[in-house]
Design an enzyme around this catalytic site. Structure first.
Site, short mmCIF file in Angstrom:
data_model
loop_
_atom_site.label_atom_id
_atom_site.label_comp_id
_atom_site.label_asym_id
_atom_site.label_seq_id
_atom_site.Cartn_x
_atom_site.Cartn_y
_atom_site.Cartn_z
N ASP A 35 -31.29 1.56 -7.00
CA ASP A 35 -30.89 2.33 -5.80
C ASP A 35 -29.59 1.74 -5.25
OD1 ASP A 35 -32.84 0.81 -3.08
OD2 ASP A 35 -32.07 -0.09 -4.94
N ASP A 60 -27.74 -4.00 -6.40
CA ASP A 60 -28.02 -3.22 -7.62
C ASP A 60 -26.75 -3.09 -8.46
OD1 ASP A 60 -29.53 -2.02 -5.16
OD2 ASP A 60 -30.79 -1.49 -6.87
N ASN A 80 -32.08 2.36 -0.94
CA ASN A 80 -31.01 1.91 -0.03
C ASN A 80 -30.31 3.09 0.63
OD1 ASN A 80 -31.16 -0.91 -0.30
ND2 ASN A 80 -30.21 -0.77 -2.33
N THR A 124 -35.02 -2.16 -9.62
CA THR A 124 -34.48 -2.97 -8.52
C THR A 124 -34.45 -2.16 -7.21
OG1 THR A 124 -32.21 -2.33 -9.08
CG2 THR A 124 -33.05 -4.38 -10.05
N PHE A 172 -38.49 -4.72 1.35
CA PHE A 172 -38.07 -3.32 1.43
C PHE A 172 -38.53 -2.48 0.24
CE2 PHE A 172 -35.42 0.12 2.81
CZ PHE A 172 -34.89 0.68 1.65
N ASN A 173 -38.27 -2.91 -1.00
CA ASN A 173 -38.56 -2.05 -2.15
C ASN A 173 -40.05 -1.68 -2.23
OD1 ASN A 173 -35.93 -2.00 -3.05
ND2 ASN A 173 -36.19 -3.72 -4.47
N HIS A 184 -30.35 -10.44 -4.38
CA HIS A 184 -31.68 -10.03 -4.84
C HIS A 184 -31.70 -9.49 -6.27
CE1 HIS A 184 -32.95 -10.31 -0.60
NE2 HIS A 184 -32.00 -9.45 -0.26
N ASP A 185 -31.14 -8.30 -6.47
CA ASP A 185 -31.38 -7.56 -7.72
C ASP A 185 -30.91 -8.26 -8.99
OD1 ASP A 185 -30.79 -4.41 -6.03
OD2 ASP A 185 -32.60 -5.63 -6.22
O1 RIB Z 1 -35.24 -6.25 -0.31
C1 RIB Z 1 -34.11 -6.25 -1.14
C2 RIB Z 1 -34.13 -5.06 -2.04
O2 RIB Z 1 -34.06 -3.86 -1.27
C3 RIB Z 1 -32.92 -5.01 -2.98
O3 RIB Z 1 -33.29 -4.35 -4.16
C4 RIB Z 1 -31.94 -4.16 -2.23
O4 RIB Z 1 -31.01 -3.51 -3.09
C5 RIB Z 1 -32.86 -3.16 -1.60
O5 RIB Z 1 -33.13 -2.16 -2.58
CA CA Z 2 -32.02 -2.41 -4.90
#
Ligand code: RIB
Ligand code: CA
Length: 310
Positions: free
Chosen positions: A11, A16, A40, A124, A165-166, A239-240
């Site tokens: 996303d 990403d 996102n 991701t 979040f994801n 993160h990703d």
């Molecule tokens: O919490 C971080 C994640 O949420 C990452 O993948 C960021 O790109 C969002 O998608």
């Molecule tokens: Ca992401």
């Protein structure tokens, strides 16, 4: 050297985008396809962003659009982090390639069916597409090698106190994926908050000089803004790329095989990846949970990747 065939489901999103750049630069990874999901930003924006990144790095990889909305919830986006476009900050030309007419799920099925070897899925973003694919093509589950995902957290959250979040965006999808029986590597906040990129790292990346190095630096300069201004941190947690970096060099990481279950309806804990550190629930350890990373090796991997495009 044998490459790991993967499908990225993402996303974009700044991190990403860097994960795509890292994967496409690695001589250990063969990116067979990229699918997009709402997260996102909306599906139109995340798809356009994936296409823009691929044009910028001059990679001809099939892209197919997946779900905008979670399985049974309204989409929640992260505009505060990634901006209105989902990839605010750097100037990125509009794409020259279009997304395929077929859906993300059909592209996943096509790639997996025709592959002589098992495919690794690298989601991701929210896990909506992965869950729908598993429900729609159960016979192809045996041809999936592993799911190396960015999401969740053994402890804490970044969108609520208990959820990352994801996973929070589509906990029902995450529940399906974590119960699938497919080997899972979880790059959650426990490790991604240690994959810290500091301003001096960004400057070092920029000094590499190529156009991709400059793009990655500009993505990070925008991405660090939220974490500095809202979280009060002097770094950006990247993160990703951790979900890709683990495939490239797992020795860079510390992990534990633990049982992880998804809370889908807790008053305060919906979207929590409930991680059983001590085996109290007497359930099967279904996930390789990443807990730490050698940050210096991680930064070196990013720098090596951007220089591959020169
Ligand atoms: O919490 C971080 C994640 O949420 C990452 O993948 C960021 O790109 C969002 O998608
Ligand atoms: Ca992401």
């Amino acid at each position: 050297m044998k490459k790991i065939p993967i499908i990225m489901d993402c996303d974009p999103g700044h991190d990403d985008a860097i994960a795509i750049i890292l994967a496409c630069a690695s001589d250990k990874i063969d990116v067979r396809g990229i699918t997009t999901v709402g997260g996102n930003q909306t599906i139109e924006k995340t798809t356009n962003n994936a296409l823009r990144v691929l044009r910028f790095i001059d990679k001809d990889i099939p892209v197919a659009k997946g779900a905008n909305n979670p399985i049974r919830r309204e989409l929640e986006i992260a505009e505060s982090v990634h901006g209105d476009s989902g990839l605010d900050g750097p100037e990125l030309p509009q794409p020259t390639q279009e997304a395929l007419e077929i859906s993300a799920f059909e592209l996943m099925a096509q790639i997996i069916e025709k592959s002589d070897e098992k495919i690794t899925l690298v989601p991701t973003g929210p896990l909506t597409n992965i869950a729908i694919f598993l429900l729609a093509y159960p016979h192809l589950k045996s041809k999936i090698e592993r799911i190396s995902l960015m999401g969740g957290a053994a402890i804490g959250g970044n969108w609520t106190a208990a959820a990352e979040f994801n996973i929070l965006v589509d906990p029902e999808a995450a529940d399906i994926v974590f119960k699938s029986g497919i080997p899972i590597t979880m790059a959650g906040l426990d490790v991604t908050h240690k994959a810290k990129v500091y301003p001096e790292d960004i400057a070092k990346i920029k000094r590499q000089g190529g156009k991709v190095a400059v793009l990655v630096a500009e993505l990070l300069e925008f991405f660090i803004r939220f974490h500095r201004d809202i979280c009060g941190w002097d770094f950006a947690p990247l993160h990703d790329p951790c979900a890709i970096a683990w495939l490239i060099n797992p020795d860079m990481f510390t992990s534990k095989k633990l049982n992880v279950m998804i809370d889908t309806d807790g008053e305060h804990t919906t979207g929590c990846t409930v991680t059983d550190f001590y085996g109290n629930n007497k359930q099967e350890a279904n996930v390789d949970v990443l807990l730490d990373v050698d940050r210096f090796q991680f930064i070196d991997m990013l720098i090596e990747a951007v220089n591959k495009y020169n």
